[in-house]
Design a protein around this motif. Structure first.
Motif, PDB file in Angstrom:
ATOM      1  N   SER A  67    -110.506  -4.167 -18.781  1.00 52.95           N
ATOM      2  CA  SER A  67    -110.062  -5.372 -18.149  1.00 52.95           C
ATOM      3  C   SER A  67    -110.827  -6.546 -19.047  1.00 52.95           C
ATOM      4  N   ALA A  70    -108.894  -6.799 -22.233  1.00 54.19           N
ATOM      5  CA  ALA A  70    -107.674  -7.600 -21.754  1.00 54.19           C
ATOM      6  C   ALA A  70    -108.111  -8.839 -22.113  1.00 54.19           C
ATOM      7  N   GLN A  71    -109.241  -9.467 -21.443  1.00 50.71           N
ATOM      8  CA  GLN A  71    -109.565 -10.891 -21.506  1.00 50.71           C
ATOM      9  C   GLN A  71    -109.895 -11.296 -22.944  1.00 50.71           C
ATOM     10  N   GLU A  73    -108.194 -10.273 -25.604  1.00 56.49           N
ATOM     11  CA  GLU A  73    -107.047 -10.491 -25.904  1.00 56.49           C
ATOM     12  C   GLU A  73    -106.583 -11.696 -25.712  1.00 56.49           C
ATOM     13  N   GLN A  74    -106.533 -12.320 -24.432  1.00 54.84           N
ATOM     14  CA  GLN A  74    -106.059 -13.401 -24.007  1.00 54.84           C
ATOM     15  C   GLN A  74    -106.663 -14.586 -24.539  1.00 54.84           C
ATOM     16  N   LEU A  75    -108.088 -14.373 -25.012  1.00 55.34           N
ATOM     17  CA  LEU A  75    -108.886 -15.481 -25.466  1.00 55.34           C
ATOM     18  C   LEU A  75    -108.498 -15.593 -27.082  1.00 55.34           C
ATOM     19  N   GLY A  76    -107.604 -14.773 -27.709  1.00 55.49           N
ATOM     20  CA  GLY A  76    -107.369 -14.688 -29.093  1.00 55.49           C
ATOM     21  C   GLY A  76    -108.168 -14.082 -30.022  1.00 55.49           C
ATOM     22  N   TYR A 108    -105.489  -1.656 -29.518  1.00 58.35           N
ATOM     23  CA  TYR A 108    -105.482  -2.932 -29.723  1.00 58.35           C
ATOM     24  C   TYR A 108    -105.459  -3.246 -31.230  1.00 58.35           C
ATOM     25  N   TYR A 112    -103.135  -5.200 -33.830  1.00 59.20           N
ATOM     26  CA  TYR A 112    -103.644  -6.370 -34.348  1.00 59.20           C
ATOM     27  C   TYR A 112    -104.227  -6.278 -36.002  1.00 59.20           C
TER      28      TYR A 112
END
Length: 134
Positions: A67, A70-71, A73-76, A108, A112
């Motif tokens: 998790s 995932a956070q 990733e969401q933060l860029g 990931y 990326y």
């Protein structure tokens, strides 16, 4: 206690032909995954561009650590970093989930385009070494 060599062990960190950073001396950010994520949205969140993200944790279980990824990733974060250095995840090792977590990290990385390295020298045991952050 440590000497100059102990503090600089990361300057020559290279695995599989990939240099830790495109810079002459890599700049590391991160640390304990859960603590690092507490900085999100605050003035203390570091610039991640061209940095190496270091992650470790003593107590986090597999699901909570995934998790956290995932956070990030969401933060860029994964769009900006040059690489990810994975240290000890003590509880996951006890739970037998280290390989699964590393597979998630590599997923990931593949998406990326950054390398992932592993080390037992970052974390919460007698083998741990100091490293410069920032």
């Amino acid at each position: 206690m440590f000497n100059q060599n102990d503090a600089d062990w990361t300057n020559t960190f290279e695995i599989g032909g990939y240099r830790v950073s495109k810079q002459s001396s890599p700049i590391f950010v991160g640390g304990n995954l859960r603590c690092f994520l507490k900085l999100a949205g605050t003035p203390y969140w570091p610039e991640l561009e061209n940095k190496v993200l270091v992650l470790e944790s003593a107590g986090g279980r597999y699901e909570a650590m995934c998790s956290g990824l995932a956070q990030l990733e969401q933060l860029g974060a994964f769009e900006k970093i040059n690489g990810m250095l994975i240290g000890q995840f003590t509880q996951m090792a006890l739970d037998g989930k280290t390989a699964a977590f590393l597979a998630v990290c590599r997923n990931y990385a593949a998406r990326y385009g950054f390398p992932v390295w592993e080390t037992d020298f970052i974390g919460h045991d007698d083998r741990s070494k100091p490293m410069r952050i920032g």
